[in-house]
Design a protein around this motif. Structure first.
Motif, short mmCIF file in Angstrom:
data_model
loop_
_atom_site.label_atom_id
_atom_site.label_comp_id
_atom_site.label_asym_id
_atom_site.label_seq_id
_atom_site.Cartn_x
_atom_site.Cartn_y
_atom_site.Cartn_z
N UNK A 146 26.02 -6.36 70.28
CA UNK A 146 25.98 -7.38 71.56
C UNK A 146 26.93 -6.74 72.70
N UNK A 147 28.16 -6.05 72.22
CA UNK A 147 28.99 -5.65 73.16
C UNK A 147 28.26 -4.60 73.95
N UNK A 148 27.82 -3.75 72.96
CA UNK A 148 27.24 -2.39 73.52
C UNK A 148 26.12 -2.68 74.87
N UNK A 149 25.18 -3.96 74.37
CA UNK A 149 24.22 -4.19 75.52
C UNK A 149 24.98 -4.68 76.72
N UNK A 150 26.14 -5.54 76.46
CA UNK A 150 26.92 -6.04 77.72
C UNK A 150 27.17 -4.90 78.41
#
Length: 246
Positions: A146-150
């Motif tokens: 999710x952090x990579x998407x953010x």
């Protein structure tokens, strides 16, 4: 050749083509109304054509209805004991095709739930069926984290949320500690995967429910963003070929 292997090297096979719904694979829709509740649940023919996915969706439908039976029976008894009016519940889930590429079937659901309060609550859900692997995934599972998407789309997401809020409020958004003026994390939205050509995922949607980016009266927010190199870089290596920059 001595000691060699004359067999031809294995040929990589392409993912199975998108299933064409047969006469038996029809859209599924359940609609019923009782004294305690109204219930609707539907999914498209493309999902019905994939038996394991259809079984999962039917299982979700059965679980939702069973929960509705239990909750409304308890609420009716509570109303009788407490001497207040019983208000019938409402549960609606409508699955639709977002896109259907050679490898991925992307679905999203619009959800509405009313459980006797001042107003109902709209919401969203999403899934991806990987035809090559024969498995159901949350759209976020195609990415590293999710952090990579953010990191990949957070700035663009916030800019679009602010544009929509300004459009609805009639004044520019001034960022503050107030949640309705701050920018939510991408993880607070429902991610859906889309395509303009039904070949590669080249756009995404981020669906935001009430109270996440604004008060209930402002409703839901739907943000559409093009796929970028940064977002492809955030995908898991074995899914990167399913994306394309738009």
């Amino acid at each position: 050749m001595p000691g060699g292997n004359d067999a031809a090297p294995p040929v990589a096979t392409a993912p199975a083509p998108s299933p064409t719904p047969s006469p038996a694979a029809r859209p599924s829709r359940t609609a019923l109304k009782t004294d305690n509740y109204s219930f609707e649940y539907s999914y498209p023919a493309e999902a019905a054509a994939i038996p394991p996915l259809a079984r999962w969706l039917a299982g979700r439908r059965a679980a939702l209805q069973a929960e509705l039976d239990k909750d409304t029976a308890a609420f009716r008894k509570e109303a009788e004991v407490g001497g207040f009016d019983f208000r019938p519940y409402d549960s609606t889930t409508s699955w639709q095709v977002v896109t259907d590429t050679p490898r991925l079937l992307s679905l999203s659901a619009e959800i509405y739930v009313y459980s006797g309060g001042a107003h109902g609550s709209p919401g969203f859900d999403a899934l991806v069926w990987d035809k090559a692997a024969g498995r159901r995934l949350a759209p976020t599972e195609l990415f590293v984290s999710s952090e990579a998407i953010q990191r990949a789309v957070g700035t663009a997401f916030c800019a679009e949320i602010d544009r929509l809020r300004q459009q609805r409020r009639g004044v520019p958004v001034v960022r503050s500690n107030d949640a309705f003026n701050n920018c939510p994390d991408v993880a607070e939205a429902t991610l859906i995967l889309g395509s303009t050509n039904r070949q590669k995922i080249d756009r995404i949607g981020l669906l935001v429910g009430p109270y996440v980016a604004g008060p209930y009266a402002e409703g839901t927010f739907e943000v559409t963003l093009p796929v970028t190199k940064a977002l492809i870089g955030a995908a898991k290596p074995y899914y990167r070929d399913e994306f394309a920059v738009r």
